[in-house]
Design a protein around this motif. Structure first.
Motif, short mmCIF file in Angstrom:
data_model
loop_
_atom_site.label_atom_id
_atom_site.label_comp_id
_atom_site.label_asym_id
_atom_site.label_seq_id
_atom_site.Cartn_x
_atom_site.Cartn_y
_atom_site.Cartn_z
N GLY A 56 12.61 -26.88 -86.50
CA GLY A 56 11.88 -28.10 -86.21
C GLY A 56 11.15 -28.68 -87.42
N ASP A 57 10.19 -29.55 -87.13
CA ASP A 57 9.40 -30.24 -88.15
C ASP A 57 8.28 -29.31 -88.61
OD1 ASP A 57 7.69 -31.82 -89.64
OD2 ASP A 57 7.75 -33.52 -88.27
N LYS A 58 8.47 -28.67 -89.74
CA LYS A 58 7.50 -27.67 -90.21
C LYS A 58 6.14 -28.29 -90.47
CE LYS A 58 10.84 -24.41 -92.21
NZ LYS A 58 12.01 -25.03 -91.54
N ASN A 59 6.11 -29.49 -91.01
CA ASN A 59 4.82 -30.13 -91.27
C ASN A 59 4.02 -30.30 -89.98
OD1 ASN A 59 5.20 -30.45 -94.08
ND2 ASN A 59 6.41 -32.29 -93.74
N ARG A 60 4.70 -30.70 -88.94
CA ARG A 60 4.03 -30.92 -87.66
C ARG A 60 3.42 -29.63 -87.12
NH1 ARG A 60 7.07 -31.85 -81.89
NH2 ARG A 60 5.21 -31.74 -80.58
N LEU A 115 -5.25 -40.12 -89.27
CA LEU A 115 -4.52 -41.31 -88.83
C LEU A 115 -3.70 -41.91 -89.98
CD1 LEU A 115 -7.16 -43.05 -86.54
CD2 LEU A 115 -5.06 -41.91 -85.81
N THR A 116 -4.21 -41.80 -91.20
CA THR A 116 -3.46 -42.31 -92.34
C THR A 116 -2.20 -41.50 -92.59
OG1 THR A 116 -4.62 -40.95 -94.00
CG2 THR A 116 -5.60 -43.08 -93.43
N LYS A 117 -2.15 -40.28 -92.04
CA LYS A 117 -0.99 -39.40 -92.20
C LYS A 117 -0.03 -39.53 -91.03
CE LYS A 117 -2.12 -35.19 -93.50
NZ LYS A 117 -2.88 -33.91 -93.57
N GLY A 118 -0.35 -40.43 -90.09
CA GLY A 118 0.54 -40.68 -88.97
C GLY A 118 0.28 -39.86 -87.73
N VAL A 119 -0.81 -39.10 -87.71
CA VAL A 119 -1.16 -38.31 -86.52
C VAL A 119 -1.64 -39.26 -85.43
CG1 VAL A 119 -2.60 -36.46 -85.61
CG2 VAL A 119 -1.77 -36.35 -87.97
N HIS A 153 -4.51 -39.73 -79.77
CA HIS A 153 -4.72 -38.92 -78.58
C HIS A 153 -4.50 -37.43 -78.86
CE1 HIS A 153 -0.35 -39.79 -78.27
NE2 HIS A 153 -0.26 -38.61 -77.70
N HIS A 154 -3.74 -37.12 -79.91
CA HIS A 154 -3.60 -35.71 -80.30
C HIS A 154 -4.88 -35.19 -80.94
CE1 HIS A 154 1.07 -36.16 -80.55
NE2 HIS A 154 0.64 -35.94 -79.32
N LEU A 155 -5.63 -36.08 -81.57
CA LEU A 155 -6.87 -35.71 -82.23
C LEU A 155 -8.05 -35.68 -81.25
CD1 LEU A 155 -6.35 -38.01 -85.33
CD2 LEU A 155 -6.32 -35.52 -85.40
N SER A 156 -8.12 -36.69 -80.40
CA SER A 156 -9.30 -36.86 -79.55
C SER A 156 -9.45 -35.77 -78.50
CB SER A 156 -9.27 -38.23 -78.87
OG SER A 156 -8.13 -38.33 -78.01
N LYS A 157 -8.36 -35.18 -78.07
CA LYS A 157 -8.45 -34.20 -76.98
C LYS A 157 -9.25 -32.97 -77.37
CE LYS A 157 -3.92 -32.12 -78.05
NZ LYS A 157 -2.55 -31.86 -77.51
N HIS A 158 -9.39 -32.74 -78.68
CA HIS A 158 -10.11 -31.55 -79.12
C HIS A 158 -11.63 -31.70 -79.05
CE1 HIS A 158 -6.26 -30.02 -80.28
NE2 HIS A 158 -6.07 -30.99 -81.14
N VAL A 159 -12.12 -32.91 -78.83
CA VAL A 159 -13.58 -33.10 -78.73
C VAL A 159 -14.00 -33.63 -77.36
CG1 VAL A 159 -14.05 -33.37 -81.18
CG2 VAL A 159 -13.37 -35.36 -79.84
N LEU A 160 -13.11 -33.58 -76.39
CA LEU A 160 -13.45 -34.08 -75.06
C LEU A 160 -14.67 -33.38 -74.47
CD1 LEU A 160 -9.93 -34.49 -73.38
CD2 LEU A 160 -11.46 -36.30 -74.19
N GLY A 161 -14.85 -32.11 -74.81
CA GLY A 161 -15.96 -31.35 -74.25
C GLY A 161 -17.17 -31.25 -75.14
N LEU A 162 -17.22 -32.02 -76.24
CA LEU A 162 -18.32 -31.88 -77.19
C LEU A 162 -19.68 -32.17 -76.56
CD1 LEU A 162 -19.30 -31.37 -80.05
CD2 LEU A 162 -18.80 -33.77 -80.59
N PHE A 163 -19.71 -33.09 -75.59
CA PHE A 163 -20.99 -33.44 -74.96
C PHE A 163 -21.08 -32.86 -73.55
CE2 PHE A 163 -20.10 -36.62 -78.18
CZ PHE A 163 -21.28 -36.61 -78.91
N SER A 164 -20.36 -31.79 -73.32
CA SER A 164 -20.39 -31.13 -72.01
C SER A 164 -21.82 -30.74 -71.64
CB SER A 164 -19.51 -29.88 -72.06
OG SER A 164 -19.56 -29.17 -70.85
#
Length: 304
Positions: free
Chosen positions: A10-14, A244-248, A251-262
């Motif tokens: 697969g895509d090793k960078n990914r 985002l400048t790298k094409g990520v 929604h792949h980034l934001s899901k990791h902080v959904l619980g920050l203000f839990s």
């Protein structure tokens, strides 16, 4: 966990890229073919990983059918062959994560035999999820919650193998609990679901466990100067801008902080706004700040 086929074909960078701030970092592999695991271990070392870990704990049907995860605890020699091949292929640490048992295995004796056989390969670090895995009748989610925790089995394992590094995983939600587990005999802990659903639980880990660490994030930090949730969010937004400048995808980034203000005022509104808006075509960094406004508005309402 990344399966070997995804890395090889697969895509090793990914699958493999990470930021320098993430060191020390481990790559967890899923697989049961020694040659493929060896190849992926070599790739991990070239990519800059500090450790490669073999997953023998995942109970899902999909990985079972491919001889990946917890089902491997029924095939000890296969696991030993895999670990030996991985160690022969790389100079970085090779570790394993597994359960205390699978299905109707005969309890602690099977665990002792499993670890003892694998230790003969030169494997030194065992990350033990202190629950059995039931491969039939329970979903992966249920397998993380229903089988009872047995921390004592992990402590007994450490007592039998004092020369091995035994790390306990399962059910830990506070740094106080982690401290208690280490005092009781484990060499370390792994916190999984709680760290993901409530990431701020990690804010005092460095002060508690690594006050003299060599890592820059731990320097000159005291209990009086722990970063706030807002400060962490601001840092993560900056990270997202770069990604985002790298094409990520956002929604792949934001899901990791959904619980920050839990557990905080506006925490549920923050999570809902993110979940509902980051997938939209016009989503941007502004979407993250708009989500944060839910927290700010709730704080103003609570104090004013």
């Amino acid at each position: 966990m990344v399966v070997t086929g995804a890395i090889i074909h697969g895509d090793k960078n990914r699958f493999l890229d990470f930021n320098d701030e993430e060191h020390p970092i481990a790559l967890q592999l899923g697989g049961s073919n020694p040659a493929e695991l060896a190849e992926c271990s070599k790739i991990a070392e070239r990519w800059g990983y500090d450790e490669v870990n073999l997953n023998c704990g995942c109970p899902s049907d999909r990985v079972q059918n491919n001889m990946i995860g917890a089902v491997l605890m029924k095939h000890t020699q296969t696991v030993a062959d895999c670990l030996k091949a991985m160690q022969d292929a790389t100079g970085i640490a090779v570790t394993i994560k597994h359960r205390i048992g699978v299905d109707d295995q005969d309890g602690f004796n099977s665990l002792v035999d499993f670890v003892g056989t694998l230790a003969e390969t030169g494997t030194k670090t065992f990350i033990v999820h202190a629950r059995k895995a039931w491969l039939q009748g329970l979903s992966p989610k249920e397998n993380r919650e229903i089988p009872p925790l047995d921390y004592d089995a992990v402590y007994r394992l450490k007592a039998l193998y004092p020369h091995l590094e035994i790390i306990l995983n399962g059910g830990l939600t506070t740094t106080a609990q982690c401290s208690d587990v280490i005092k009781a005999g484990a060499d370390g802990v792994m916190v999984g679901r709680e760290a993901y659903s409530n990431p701020y639980v990690l804010v005092d880990v460095d002060n508690t466990f690594y006050p003299s660490s060599q890592y820059p994030s731990n320097q000159n930090q005291s209990n009086q100067s722990l970063p706030s949730r807002k400060e962490i969010f601001e840092q993560y937004v900056s990270y997202c801008e770069h990604q985002l400048t790298k094409g990520v995808k956002l929604h792949h980034l934001s899901k990791h902080v959904l619980g920050l203000f839990s557990g905080q005022p506006g925490g549920r509104l923050f999570r809902r706004y993110m979940s509902e808006n980051v997938h939209k075509p016009n989503a941007s960094i502004d979407t993250l700040w708009q989500a944060y406004e839910c927290v700010e508005n709730s704080n103003r309402a609570a104090t004013g």
